[in-house]
Write a protein that holds these residues in place. Structure first.
Motif, PDB file in Angstrom:
ATOM      1  N   ILE A 162      48.358  29.909  44.470  1.00 26.50           N
ATOM      2  CA  ILE A 162      47.860  29.749  43.214  1.00 26.50           C
ATOM      3  C   ILE A 162      48.265  30.369  41.736  1.00 26.50           C
ATOM      4  O   ILE A 162      48.447  29.923  40.808  1.00 26.50           O
ATOM      5  N   ALA A 163      48.177  31.941  42.279  1.00 26.42           N
ATOM      6  CA  ALA A 163      48.511  32.985  41.213  1.00 26.42           C
ATOM      7  C   ALA A 163      50.186  32.666  41.034  1.00 26.42           C
ATOM      8  O   ALA A 163      50.204  32.985  39.952  1.00 26.42           O
ATOM      9  N   PHE A 202      45.445  32.311  48.128  1.00 31.39           N
ATOM     10  CA  PHE A 202      45.293  32.497  46.660  1.00 31.39           C
ATOM     11  C   PHE A 202      46.497  33.026  46.045  1.00 31.39           C
ATOM     12  O   PHE A 202      46.963  32.654  44.906  1.00 31.39           O
ATOM     13  N   ARG A 213      41.360  33.755  37.481  1.00 27.95           N
ATOM     14  CA  ARG A 213      41.681  34.140  36.415  1.00 27.95           C
ATOM     15  C   ARG A 213      40.541  35.322  36.081  1.00 27.95           C
ATOM     16  O   ARG A 213      41.017  36.364  35.010  1.00 27.95           O
ATOM     17  N   GLU A 242      51.950  29.679  41.077  1.00 26.55           N
ATOM     18  CA  GLU A 242      51.759  28.515  40.348  1.00 26.55           C
ATOM     19  C   GLU A 242      51.429  28.552  38.833  1.00 26.55           C
ATOM     20  O   GLU A 242      51.924  27.947  37.806  1.00 26.55           O
ATOM     21  N   THR A 243      50.331  29.464  38.570  1.00 28.79           N
ATOM     22  CA  THR A 243      49.869  29.579  37.006  1.00 28.79           C
ATOM     23  C   THR A 243      50.286  30.550  36.509  1.00 28.79           C
ATOM     24  O   THR A 243      49.936  30.792  35.402  1.00 28.79           O
ATOM     25  N   ARG A 295      40.044  23.462  43.937  1.00 28.42           N
ATOM     26  CA  ARG A 295      41.489  24.283  43.679  1.00 28.42           C
ATOM     27  C   ARG A 295      41.173  24.778  42.156  1.00 28.42           C
ATOM     28  O   ARG A 295      41.595  25.808  42.003  1.00 28.42           O
ATOM     29  N   GLU A 300      41.269  28.554  40.875  1.00 28.92           N
ATOM     30  CA  GLU A 300      42.222  28.975  39.987  1.00 28.92           C
ATOM     31  C   GLU A 300      41.235  29.791  38.600  1.00 28.92           C
ATOM     32  O   GLU A 300      41.792  30.702  38.237  1.00 28.92           O
ATOM     33  N   TRP A 301      40.212  28.864  38.289  1.00 31.21           N
ATOM     34  CA  TRP A 301      39.229  29.544  37.299  1.00 31.21           C
ATOM     35  C   TRP A 301      38.756  30.811  37.676  1.00 31.21           C
ATOM     36  O   TRP A 301      38.903  31.843  36.905  1.00 31.21           O
TER      37      TRP A 301
END
Ligand code: C2E
Ligand code: MG
Ligand code: MG
Ligand code: MG
Length: 284
Positions: free
Chosen positions: A80-81, A77, A32, A83-84, A24, A28-29
């Motif tokens: 994830i996008a 994804f 970015r 949440e971040t 995960r 996330e990395w």
């Protein structure tokens, strides 16, 4: 011995959790960098007039081609996008790209509308409306060519903010759809007070159509309610002629689903419009 084994399986479980967490973090990395590395793209899925099959809209759907993992689904994804917070820059890129597509199509398909998915988090950026306005004017896109899709569940939290943003967007001339309708708990009273144009009935209601009297009844009621509120209805995820028939008989306006077309690259949409005179035939 049993104890040792228990400990062992715990270790395996623990490792697996670790792997997931690492995976995960890696995703996330990588996400970015996805925009900068041009790994994101849009595909467009036709939305048709359910009576005639004429393509009236396309929904822009995000795709991520990961350098080692291949295509990654937005259902994986996008959360994830969100949440971040990456969804704000990604979402702006999606909006821009959709406008750019309209710009490229120019006068040729001037009645076609593009649906753009927007996350709740984007609506809460103080300059969201400003960004939308700026992008539309930079690319000389008429606001009425864009329909913003926001999920019913996203609308439900912080309704006041959402409503005020929707009102501003609407007064600019954009269209608004409630996506995945039926999966939240909207009451009719507040639906009637929200500035929206379209309800998109969630695919989970379309799947059992024609097989289950109860679902049929619910869908029929949703369509009737939309009509009485003066809203358009689009059904998503139509896969079979039977589902289409039922929806037609209920008076649903628009349909989207593999029965008509899958999400396609922009060039393939243009080709479809050219060869079919924009009327899509149903795949039996
Ligand atoms: P959604 O907005 O409800 O989009 C409809 C999804 O249903 C798409 O999945 C589409 O490919 C799929 N679909 C359409 N017709 C059929 C059918 O007949 N059968 C089946 N099984 N599926 C069908 P996709 O492209 O995987 O996107 C999934 C979700 O990811 C979208 O659901 C949306 O919530 C989100 N998403 C996609 N692109 C974006 C984006 O640019 N921004 C945001 N915020 N979310 C996005
Ligand atoms: Mg959508
Ligand atoms: Mg949807
Ligand atoms: Mg859906």
């Amino acid at each position: 011995e049993a104890k040792a084994q228990g400990k062992n399986s715990f270790a395996i479980y623990d490792n697996r959790m670790n792997e997931l967490a690492v995976e995960r973090l890696e995703l996330e990395w990588d996400l970015r960098n996805a925009l900068d590395h041009k790994q994101l793209s849009l595909v467009f899925q036709p939305i048709v007039d359910i009576r005639t099959g004429k393509m009236l809209e396309v929904e822009a759907l995000l795709r991520w081609e990961h350098p080692t993992r291949g295509m990654i689904s937005p259902t994986l994804f996008i959360p994830i996008a969100e949440e971040t917070g990456l969804i704000c820059s990604i979402g702006l890129w999606v909006f821009r790209e959709a406008c750019y597509q309209l710009h490229r199509w120019g006068e040729q398909y001037k009645d076609l509308i593009i649906g753009v998915n927007v996350s709740a988090r984007q609506f809460h950026q103080p300059d969201f409306v400003q960004q939308v306005k700026r992008t539309l004017s930079e690319l000389r896109v008429e606001p009425c060519r864009i329909k913003l899709e926001i999920t019913e569940t996203a609308m439900l939290h912080d309704l006041d903010t959402i409503r005020s943003v929707l009102e501003q967007l609407r007064s600019l001339g954009l269209r608004i759809a409630i996506d995945d309708f039926g999966t939240g708990y909207s009451s009719i009273s507040y639906l009637s007070r929200l500035p929206v144009d379209t309800l998109k009935i969630d695919r989970s209601f379309i799947i059992p159509l024609g097989e289950d009297k109860r679902t049929d009844g619910v869908v029929k009621a949703m369509i009737a309610m939309a009509a009485s509120l003066g809203l358009q209805v689009t059904s998503e995820g139509i896969e079979t002629p039977q589902q289409l028939e039922v929806l037609r008989s209920m008076g649903c306006d628009r349909g989207q689903g593999y029965l008509f077309a899958r999400p396609l690259p922009a060039g393939a949409v243009a080709a479809l419009l050219e060869e079919s005179g924009s009327v899509l035939s149903v795949k039996a």
